[in-house]
Design a protein around this motif. Structure first.
Motif, short mmCIF file in Angstrom:
data_model
loop_
_atom_site.label_atom_id
_atom_site.label_comp_id
_atom_site.label_asym_id
_atom_site.label_seq_id
_atom_site.Cartn_x
_atom_site.Cartn_y
_atom_site.Cartn_z
N TRP A 17 0.87 -1.17 0.00
CA TRP A 17 0.00 0.00 0.00
C TRP A 17 0.91 1.23 0.00
CZ3 TRP A 17 -5.50 0.54 0.73
CH2 TRP A 17 -6.19 -0.67 0.63
N SER A 77 -4.14 1.75 -2.33
CA SER A 77 -4.19 0.30 -2.56
C SER A 77 -3.26 -0.08 -3.70
CB SER A 77 -5.62 -0.12 -2.89
OG SER A 77 -6.00 0.42 -4.14
N TRP A 94 -4.65 0.86 -7.11
CA TRP A 94 -5.28 2.19 -7.12
C TRP A 94 -5.38 2.79 -8.53
CZ3 TRP A 94 -3.76 7.14 -8.46
CH2 TRP A 94 -4.62 8.17 -8.03
N ASP A 132 -9.34 -3.20 -6.58
CA ASP A 132 -9.08 -2.12 -5.62
C ASP A 132 -8.75 -0.79 -6.30
OD1 ASP A 132 -6.67 -3.11 -6.58
OD2 ASP A 132 -5.67 -3.09 -4.63
N TYR A 160 -8.48 3.88 -1.44
CA TYR A 160 -7.40 4.33 -0.58
C TYR A 160 -7.94 4.79 0.77
CZ TYR A 160 -8.28 9.17 -2.37
OH TYR A 160 -8.82 10.38 -2.72
N SER A 198 -13.60 4.11 -1.67
CA SER A 198 -13.52 3.12 -2.73
C SER A 198 -14.77 3.16 -3.60
CB SER A 198 -13.38 1.71 -2.14
OG SER A 198 -13.35 0.74 -3.18
N MET A 258 -9.14 -2.55 3.89
CA MET A 258 -8.95 -1.14 4.23
C MET A 258 -9.08 -0.92 5.73
SD MET A 258 -10.42 1.13 1.07
CE MET A 258 -12.13 0.82 1.36
#
Length: 195
Positions: free
Chosen positions: A35, A61, A64, A71, A75, A173, A185
Motif C-alpha cells: 500500500w 491500494s 489504485w 481495488d 485508498y 472506494s 482497508m
C-alpha cells in the motif's frame, strides 16, 4: 511511455514538492508495504480552501491506478488536524467537494485546455453516530480513466487527547462497503497512542 501510469507519477511528484517533512515523517497509517505511502502537510496545494493546519497521511491500494483492478481508486487517508474540524454531514460534503474538485483541476489542466467535460464533485453524507459518517462522492478520475466515478466513503472522527489533535480517517472506494476490499482497508490502523 504509458500515459495513464505516468499521470499519477507526475501528480505524486507535484504533491511531494509541497511535503516539507516528507523525508523525516513516518506515515501514521500502518499498512502492508504494497500500500503506497504519501504524506502531505496542510494547507493542501490542490485544495487551499480547506483551511486546516496539520498533516494528511495516505495509503493507496496496490491497484489504485489500474482501472480494472478490484481495488482501483481505493485508498485510506488520515487528517491529523490542529483544530477541531467541527464535522457534520454538510461540512464533510463541502470539504470533500473542494478536495476532489481540487485534485481534478490540478491534475487535469491539459484536459481542461482540450475542453474535456469535467464534472463538479458532489458529496452526500449521513451521520451514523457521534464519530462515524457514511457517504458517497460523485467526482472525476483525472489520473487513470478520465471519466466520472462514484466513490463510497466511511469517515471516522476522534480527538486524540495525548497529542491534542483531531483525527479524521477516510476510507474511500468505488466498491460498496459490503465488498471484501473494505475489510482490507479497515485493517489499516492509525499508529498513534491516543488516550
Amino acid at each position: 511511455m504509458n500515459f495513464p501510469k505516468t499521470v499519477p507519477f507526475f501528480f505524486i511528484l507535484l504533491l511531494f514538492s509541497q511535503c516539507k517533512k516528507q523525508n523525516s515523517q513516518q506515515n501514521l497509517l500502518a499498512a502492508n508495504e504494497n500500500w503506497r505511502s504519501e504524506i502531505i502537510d496542510f494547507p493542501l496545494e490542490f485544495a487551499p480552501s480547506l483551511e486546516y493546519s496539520g498533516t494528511e497521511y495516505i495509503r493507496f491500494s496496490p491497484g489504485w491506478g489500474k482501472e480494472n483492478a478490484v481495488d482501483y481508486f481505493s485508498y485510506v487517508f488520515l487528517w491529523v488536524l490542529n483544530q477541531d474540524p467541527k464535522l457534520s454531514s454538510k461540512k464533510l460534503e463541502s470539504d470533500m467537494e473542494h478536495y476532489f474538485d481540487g485534485l481534478a483541476s490540478i491534475v487535469s489542466k491539459e484536459d481542461l485546455k482540450l475542453n474535456i467535460d469535467i464534472i463538479k464533485s458532489k458529496a452526500f453524507f449521513e451521520k451514523v453516530n457521534d464519530s462515524v459518517y457514511a457517504g458517497k462522492i460523485l467526482t472525476y478520475d483525472p489520473f487513470t480513466t478520465k471519466k466520472d466515478i462514484s466513490l463510497n466513503a466511511i469517515v471516522t472522527y476522534r480527538f486524540c487527547k495525548s497529542e491534542k489533535n483531531h483525527l479524521v480517517l477516510f476510507n474511500i472506494s468505488p466498491q460498496t462497503p459490503e465488498h471484501q476490499l473494505w475489510k482490507k482497508m479497515q485493517k489499516i490502523t492509525v499508529d498513534l497512542e491516543c488516550d
